[in-house]
Scaffold this active site. Structure first.
Site, PDB file in Angstrom:
ATOM      1  N   ILE A 168       0.716  -1.203  -0.127  1.00 27.26           N
ATOM      2  CA  ILE A 168       0.052   0.245  -0.218  1.00 27.26           C
ATOM      3  C   ILE A 168       1.112   1.593  -0.212  1.00 27.26           C
ATOM      4  O   ILE A 168       0.701   2.602  -0.202  1.00 27.26           O
ATOM      5  CB  ILE A 168      -1.010  -0.246   1.209  1.00 27.26           C
ATOM      6  CG1 ILE A 168       0.000  -0.153   2.808  1.00 27.26           C
ATOM      7  CG2 ILE A 168      -2.022  -1.408   1.050  1.00 27.26           C
ATOM      8  CD1 ILE A 168      -0.780   0.243   3.781  1.00 27.26           C
ATOM      9  N   GLU A 169       2.332   0.680   0.319  1.00 25.10           N
ATOM     10  CA  GLU A 169       3.362   2.601  -0.182  1.00 25.10           C
ATOM     11  C   GLU A 169       3.373   2.245  -0.774  1.00 25.10           C
ATOM     12  O   GLU A 169       3.595   3.449  -1.838  1.00 25.10           O
ATOM     13  CB  GLU A 169       4.448   2.571   1.463  1.00 25.10           C
ATOM     14  CG  GLU A 169       4.300   2.324   2.555  1.00 25.10           C
ATOM     15  CD  GLU A 169       3.951   4.293   3.019  1.00 25.10           C
ATOM     16  OE1 GLU A 169       3.989   4.459   2.033  1.00 25.10           O
ATOM     17  OE2 GLU A 169       3.326   3.634   3.488  1.00 25.10           O
ATOM     18  N   SER A 170       3.978   1.553  -2.196  1.00 19.49           N
ATOM     19  CA  SER A 170       4.627   1.878  -3.821  1.00 19.49           C
ATOM     20  C   SER A 170       3.849   0.633  -4.344  1.00 19.49           C
ATOM     21  O   SER A 170       4.837   0.965  -5.033  1.00 19.49           O
ATOM     22  CB  SER A 170       5.875   2.012  -3.224  1.00 19.49           C
ATOM     23  OG  SER A 170       6.369   0.720  -2.375  1.00 19.49           O
TER      24      SER A 170
END
Length: 524
Positions: A168-170
């Site tokens: 979900i970050e990158s």
């Protein structure tokens, strides 16, 4: 291309022998010589002297090389034997029982966070379920790194949900950069990265480093969990900043309200952050329920770490490893320049099937390993002057050092330049870790000013007022140096234009921790 099962078994045995032999089979370049010629005194096939060794021959001959003579500058070998970064003392066996279990199952067994059941979780599940191609690309990228992250998470006794956070970050893209300048797989802001010892300078950005950023992210998350005693609040602080979470908790306490993650007033992005991770967790736990397929992942390293003990060009490393530049940068995305500085980047990551091949090819390599080095400008120079000094075109110097047009290189700046007879030694650790590039605009033409003279104005008084010389004022106005001006007379003066200095990759003071400043991120 992967090795067959039989060859993998043979390769594992050969690799174990290579590890036992340490690195004595590899010879370092003589960086003092004009053209280092490093040839392992091994019985190699005839083609090995001029071309990289094939995977098959590397496996067959992994233990047959003998040591070469020491280099004239007293340096060590270029590369040491490849190892698992988390278990450097243990050989890797791809055929072991534990290596062939499904890594996803290991992740599922390590789930330990309380589940959330909210509409935002359902929103996240639906979003991913409607994008199977995106999920496939994301999991394909993640497959390169997930084993290492799971190993590190479980070694620390942390819940394996955290290993899913880069989804979900990158979307597991180590090159991702957000609009707020957060970078890497774990999306570190520059200041937070510096606080957790992620170097960011001319040569590298450790926020993109696969191993270093994972270590820093888990350090940060553990610190946040120690601070809040709750993983959901720790994750909120990772996204929003611990100061903001503390203030939100304090507001609720003053109002007599509960202080859990779902009770706090937060920006939309942070309110959706943990539910989105929960959605990914649910998909990993039950992919069939969402009509999604997760590719099976083996429970063993996808890459090995090869210690680098001498500077080496990226192009040379790519050639000797037998992989594409894109694949190399997927595992080593922190590199900012076309040379790897051993003092600042003590290891590179290579696919399992290529790591020992690289070490073998290093031993057989002829010629220099590094053709670039670092040079510190002793004075402010034009890029054209520096290019002429090192025998390259101005365009190439500007390109490799990312110097914009009409800019000067300030004294003390570090430039990447070709190696020469006077610049053959490897770059020092201090320079590799602290190099800066400071630029300033080229001088602009002076600005013309018309001064309306008042009673008592003279050439000398006007010169003092505008900080120019009296002789210049006299020349510009075609009068004597001791002349006086009548009131109302128009006096011409030329003053220099000043522009602010532009600084990049500067070494900064250790900042306070600050997380992302903007809710908008570039995900891919």
């Amino acid at each position: 291309m992967r090795l067959t099962s039989h060859l993998r078994h043979t390769f594992a045995l050969a690799l174990a022998s290579l590890l036992a032999a340490c690195a004595t089979h590899i010879e370092a370049p003589n960086q003092q010589a004009d053209m280092p010629a490093v040839i392992a005194k091994a019985e190699l096939p005839a083609a090995a002297a001029s071309a990289p060794v094939s995977a098959d021959s590397a496996v067959a001959a992994a233990t047959s090389a003998s040591a070469a003579s020491a280099p004239a500058d007293g340096g060590g070998p270029v590369a040491a034997a490849p190892v698992d970064p988390l278990r450097p003392d243990e050989p890797v066996d791809l055929e072991s029982k534990t290596a062939n279990i499904d890594l996803w199952e290991r992740v599922r067994r390590g789930f330990a966070m309380p589940d959330l059941e909210t509409p935002l979780v359902r929103t996240g599940e639906q979003w991913y379920a409607n994008r199977p191609d995106y999920v496939a690309r994301m999991t394909e990228r993640g497959s390169r790194y997930l084993f290492h992250i799971v190993e590190e998470v479980q070694r620390r006794g942390m819940p394996t949900e955290l290993a899913l956070l880069p989804f979900i970050e990158s979307a597991f893209n180590p090159q991702a950069i957000s609009s707020a300048k957060a970078s890497g797989m774990w999306q570190f802001m520059p200041a937070t990265g510096k606080h957790f010892d992620l170097r960011q300078n001319v040569f590298r950005d450790d926020r993109r480093d696969v191993l270093a950023s994972t270590r820093a992210a888990l350090d940060y998350l553990q610190r946040l969990h120690d601070m809040f005693g709750d993983w959901h609040l720790a994750l909120a602080a990772y996204n929003w900043g611990e100061g903001n979470v503390m203030r939100a908790i304090a507001r609720n306490k003053r109002a007599g309200k509960a202080t859990g993650y779902l009770d706090l007033r937060m920006p939309n992005e942070t309110a959706y952050y943990v539910p989105k991770l929960q959605a990914v967790k649910n998909i990993v736990a039950r992919p069939d329920a969402f009509s999604l397929m997760l590719p099976p992942l083996a429970n063993h390293p996808d890459f090995l770490s090869v210690p680098i003990e001498r500077d080496i060009d990226v192009a040379t490393a790519v050639q000797l490893a037998g992989i594409s530049r894109d694949e190399f940068m997927t595992l080593n995305p922190q590199m900012n320049k076309p040379v790897i500085l051993a003092a600042g980047t003590p290891q590179i990551l290579l696919p399992y099937d290529n790591a020992s091949l690289f070490v073998r090819n290093v031993a057989a390599h002829r010629g220099p390993f590094a053709t670039w080095t670092a040079w510190v400008a002793p004075k402010t120079v034009k890029p054209s002057e520096a290019a002429k000094q090192f025998g390259i075109s101005e365009a190439e110097l500007r390109d490799v050092n990312k110097i914009p047009p009409r800019m000067l290189v300030k004294a003390g700046s570090t430039l990447l330049v070709p190696r020469s007879e006077t610049l053959l030694k490897d770059v020092s650790g201090h320079l590799a870790d602290n190099a800066v590039m400071t630029l300033a605009p080229e001088a602009l033409p002076p600005r013309r000013i018309t001064h309306r003279a008042v009673k008592g104005d003279t050439v000398a008084s006007i010169a003092r007022r505008y900080r120019v010389s009296a002789s210049q004022v006299a020349t510009w106005n075609k009068v004597a140096a001791g002349a006086a001006f009548a009131a109302g007379h128009s006096v011409v003066v030329y003053v220099p234009q000043r522009q602010p200095t532009v600084r990049s990759s500067a070494k900064a003071k250790k900042p306070a921790i600050k997380r992302k400043a903007s809710p908008v991120r570039k995900r891919r």
